[in-house]
Design an enzyme around this catalytic site. Structure first.
Site: not given
Length: 941
Positions: A872-874
């Site tokens: 997700s945070e990529l």
């Protein structure tokens, strides 16, 4: 109250409604009838979640007064579009194309799209986008692209050019992991039959009481001299006005600060303020009344007398020498974390061939989930306090609620409602604790709380702003030699998740490059603006704002193409990060190789299509993020064999829209492959703390990784128990007959698998896995106005093995869309404007490019469940800087302080025309960087 009876033809059926013609909206009337597929998000016509079709035209029903609707008018809602056994093509397409994530906005989009296709069955993609823009349909999860894909696919079916089978997912044998199987919850969401928090208030038994919070909004910092609740107590319908004096516990929202250098401990935030207001959204009381209207009317009658105190609305104000302490026990800067590597950066920079410097500001960003904060509470048959809410940290929030209200943690039961997204703010347990405090007063009736969107915006936390002074240098060949940075991170008045945030800043400055010498310091401080909390990519986004801008600035000064400059400096096998540890993987060259021809094509196109009026530009940014919370991370799940041969998976993989349900199904099916189970033989029991073990917070891109390993552990234990000597497996009946347990706990613990950052040097590698990416933005800048339009984003990412294609793509498109709005428009700074979606910069569909291309490397991890990492945070890490770099490429001006609104870009272009450069002065944090580093060396902890 004067009521009126009237008839409307709803979904082809004549329905009688009893309404208050002066107050009721169409949305209110429909939802009271039980047609809660019509959602209410903003409540003021800005989000489109309430879209229905009235007399053939799509309208936003939350603002259409009943008195303006003629009797016998025809109304279509989502409940009349299709059924589970006979879906409308739009509903099927939304399921298949990943258009449903949290699903809160899906009914509104489907109704809006239906109205479009009723008028124009053969729209172009641009016409679909223009339609959603015109009718203000907002989605924060998907980045809009999958929604347009679904509308185009449904239109083909409706034109007879495709069949329903063509747009329905087809299973690849018995494979689930690594496929595009739709998430299990999608069907209920496209039918409007998924009950979110505000829907459940209509369906509670036991005549529920309603809550309304009291936010004085008289100041952002003040002593409370008196809270007069007497006028509210005598208002009609009022049962109780709860204040701090009623709290049985410590009356704190507890989020401990786990860092040895912190002078604050995480006990600073009052649950209900009694002696001081620290920020604009603080709550001093909660009214409990018979109806929501009565509760709100009484809340308006609570009077708060104050003595104003100095208000420090930015980090720079709070750290001036004459600023008073916001919390008496600590200076306003309460935590400092250094990073030291190699030689002092100032010396290396002085001797380097080339260097640049700059000061950068990352803004206070609102999450802007379409659903705000809503919840229910009651006491269950075992005497447990039950709070049904949007929690994305069930175990953690239980502890906070229990301490705050004075109840043993084992008596606090938290259940996650179907949730209309949060992107991080729902990790904060403050509103759930407010519900708990009211439940301590009311034992015989259920309670329900729905904040208005304005209340929610001022109550909930935001992405914390950061000011960074930094310098970067290289040798004559363009190889980086040193990085220096001094970061001032603002947390508002409360310390929530401080240690996690500063950890990310100190690890992702300069990621994923090899930089041999680093001198950096992170300072964390309090102010009187809204508090900072988790938000996808927390901490790393702000670090990249500086480091990826500097990479472009240094490349420009060296006369090297910014893409080539990054290729020179990406870490190679065996080289280490700024925390003196090797990278866990080195996919950077492969990512750049995949991006190179796309970059070259985009640059050529931008040059060819630029005009004197509209300049085109291309920007690049490297990015990445870690997976797990660190060495202390821990997850548990349970698997149980059922009498019918099915298996039930129990966990608290909180689903904020990212797909905890499909993630659970995929990892369980894969882990139990030897049993040959079909996917429909796996049952999910999720997010109820009474029934499920604690799988941990849905944050840090950790859920798939941690729950995946725990599932493998549970599956192995269950299959070992089931396995007979001949290799076949026992049935449930056989296990019971032999006295063998049928339920097994799976555990994954990160203890011993990393090293926390040293508080004195910043050396360490706390997390178990990483993800990597490179982003390219294409922009068009209007020279006359400065307005920047992002016309395309391309991302190359490495997240290991993909567990579910739709879920990963959804996180990519959604994260990228947040990055674009972070760069250009989203900011919660002006308190008066910030209470609404538009005021805080919500991106509509035309603000986000339709061209979002995501290319994933096939790079299974050596350590990871089935080769997976996190994802997700990529996709919200550094894409915003690619946009900022593209603006500079287009018109030759750099925006140092986010967001790059038109007036900023225009002012920078005008300054350039005068031969000047608009950039912030070096920020002053109260002391010199190297003096602070020497102080830390002299006083290690």
């Amino acid at each position: 109250m004067a009521l009126k009876k009237m008839f409307l033809t709803i979904n082809g059926v004549q329905r009688m409604i009893i309404c208050d013609r002066e107050k009721d909206t169409l949305a209110t009337a429909l939802r009271r009838l039980g047609l809660t597929g019509t959602k209410v998000g903003c409540g003021v016509g800005q989000c489109g979640s309430c879209s229905v079709i009235l007399e053939g035209k799509v309208i936003r029903s939350c603002t259409r007064k009943i008195k303006s609707i003629p009797e016998h008018s025809k109304v279509e809602t989502i409940e009349g579009v299709g059924t589970a056994r006979n879906l409308h093509p739009l509903q099927q397409a939304f399921i298949t194309y990943g258009s449903v994530q949290c699903g809160f906005c899906s009914p509104g989009f489907i109704m809006s799209a239906k109205a479009l296709l009723d008028e124009n069955i053969n729209p172009t993609r641009e016409q679909v986008r223009e339609w959603f823009q015109k009718h203000r349909n907002v989605c924060r999860c998907t980045g809009y692209k999958p929604i347009v894909d679904a509308v185009m696919a449904a239109a083909k079916v409706m034109r007879g050019e495709a069949t329903m089978e063509d747009i329905t997912y087809k299973a690849d044998g018995n494979q689930v992991y690594g496929t595009a199987r739709p998430r299990p919850a999608a069907l209920a969401k496209v039918l409007g039959q998924c009950d979110y928090g505000d829907d459940l208030k209509y369906k509670l038994p036991g005549d529920p009481l309603h809550l309304a919070i009291v936010q004085p909004r008289v100041a952002s910092h003040a002593k409370i001299l008196n809270i007069d609740i007497a006028p509210a107590e005598v208002m009609p319908g009022v049962v109780k006005v709860v204040t701090a004096k009623d709290i049985k516990g410590i009356n704190k929202v507890v989020v401990p600060v786990d860092h040895p250098r912190s002078k604050l401990d995480g006990f600073e935030r009052p649950l209900l303020a009694s002696d001081r207001i620290y920020r604009y959204g603080d709550v001093v009381a909660v009214v409990i009344a018979e109806t929501e209207e009565e509760a709100r009317a009484a809340a308006e009658m609570v009077k708060v007398e104050i003595e104003p105190l100095p208000e420090y609305m930015s980090f720079l104000d709070a750290v001036t020498p004459d600023a008073i302490r916001i919390h008496e026990k600590s200076p306003n800067i309460y935590l400092k974390q250094p990073v030291l590597k190699g030689e002092p950066a100032k010396d290396v920079i002085a001797d380097s061939h080339c260097s640049i410097e700059g000061s950068f500001y990352s803004s206070r960003e609102a999450h802007l989930s379409v659903e705000g904060d809503s919840m229910q509470g009651y006491w269950d048959e075992d005497g447990n306090m039950v709070i049904q809410c949007k929690s994305q940290a069930i175990g953690f929030n239980r502890a906070s609620v229990a301490a705050g209200v004075g109840l043993p943690i084992e008596k606090v039961r938290i259940i996650e409602n179907p949730t209309g997204a949060s992107f991080g703010w729902a990790a904060s347990g403050a509103s759930y604790a407010l519900m708990g405090a009211c439940l301590m007063e009311i034992k015989d009736r259920p309670l329900t709380l729905t904040m208005s969107y304005d209340e929610f915006m001022h109550f909930s936390g935001k992405r914390g702003p950061i000011y960074i002074n930094s310098r970067l240098s290289c040798d004559e060949k363009g190889k980086l030699t040193a990085l220096e940075f001094d970061a001032g991170h603002e947390r508002g008045p409360y310390t929530e998740f401080s240690a996690h945030i500063i950890d990310k800043i100190m690890r992702f400055m300069g990621f994923p490059y090899y930089i041999p010498n680093v001198s950096g310091l992170g300072r964390v401080g309090v102010t009187n603006h809204n508090f900072a909390t988790a938000y996808r990519g927390f901490g790393c986004c702000q670090a990249y704002t500086a480091s990826e801008a500097m990479m472009d600035m240094l490349a420009e000064k060296m006369g090297i193409d910014p893409f080539k400059f990054r290729c020179i400096n990406i870490a190679r096998e065996g080289q280490d990060n700024i925390n003196s540890y090797p990278f866990k993987e080195y996919p950077m060259e492969e990512m750049m190789d995949k991006m190179r021809p796309l970059y070259q094509e985009a640059v050529a196109k931008a040059k060819a299509e630029s005009t004197d009026k509209v300049k085109r530009g291309v920007g690049i940014a490297m990015g990445g993020f870690n997976v797990t919370l660190g060495t202390f991370d821990h997850a548990e799940v349970a698997l149980e064999l059922n009498p019918d041969g099915t298996v039930t998976h129990f966990n608290t993989w909180e689903d904020q829209g990212q797909g905890g349900d499909i993630g659970t199904l995929a990892v369980t099916h894969e882990a139990l492959k030897p049993l040959g189970l079909r996917d429909d033989q796996i049952r999910l029991c999720m997010n109820d703390s009474l029934l499920c073990p604690d799988t941990g917070i849905a944050a840090g891109s950790r859920s798939h990784y941690m729950a995946g390993f725990a599932t493998i552990d549970a599956a192995n234990k269950l299959m070992d128990a089931m396995r007979k000597a001949d290799g076949t497996y026992r049935t449930h009946a056989e296990m019971v007959a032999e006295g063998i347990p049928t339920k097994y706990l799976g555990v994954y613990d990160c203890a011993g698998s990393g090293s926390e950052l040293d508080p004195n040097t910043g050396v360490g590698d706390p997390t178990q896995a990483y993800m990597y990416g490179v982003f390219m933005a294409e922009v068009a800048v209007d020279v006359e106005t400065g307005k920047t339009t992002c016309i395309g984003i391309t991302a190359v990412g490495d997240v290991g093995k993909i567990g579910n294609i739709l879920a990963v793509e959804g996180q990519a498109y959604g994260g990228i869309s947040h990055s674009v709005s972070y760069a250009l428009q989203t900011e919660y700074n002006d308190l008066k404007k910030g209470g609404s979606m538009i005021g805080a910069g919500i991106p509509y569909i035309m603000d986000i490019p339709d061209k979002i291309d995501v290319i994933m490397l096939d790079n299974p991890r050596k350590v990871g469940p089935f080769g997976s990492s996190g994802c997700s945070e990529l996709f919200q890490s550094s894409g915003h800087v690619a946009v900022i770099n593209a603006i500079n490429n287009a018109v030759g001006v750099r925006i140092y302080e986010l967001p790059a609104r038109p007036e900023k870009v225009k002012a920078a272009m005008e300054a350039k025309a005068r031969g000047e450069e608009l950039k912030p002065k070096k920020y002053f944090f109260g002391s010199d960087l190297y003096d602070e580093l020497e102080e830390i060396k002299a006083n290690p902890v």
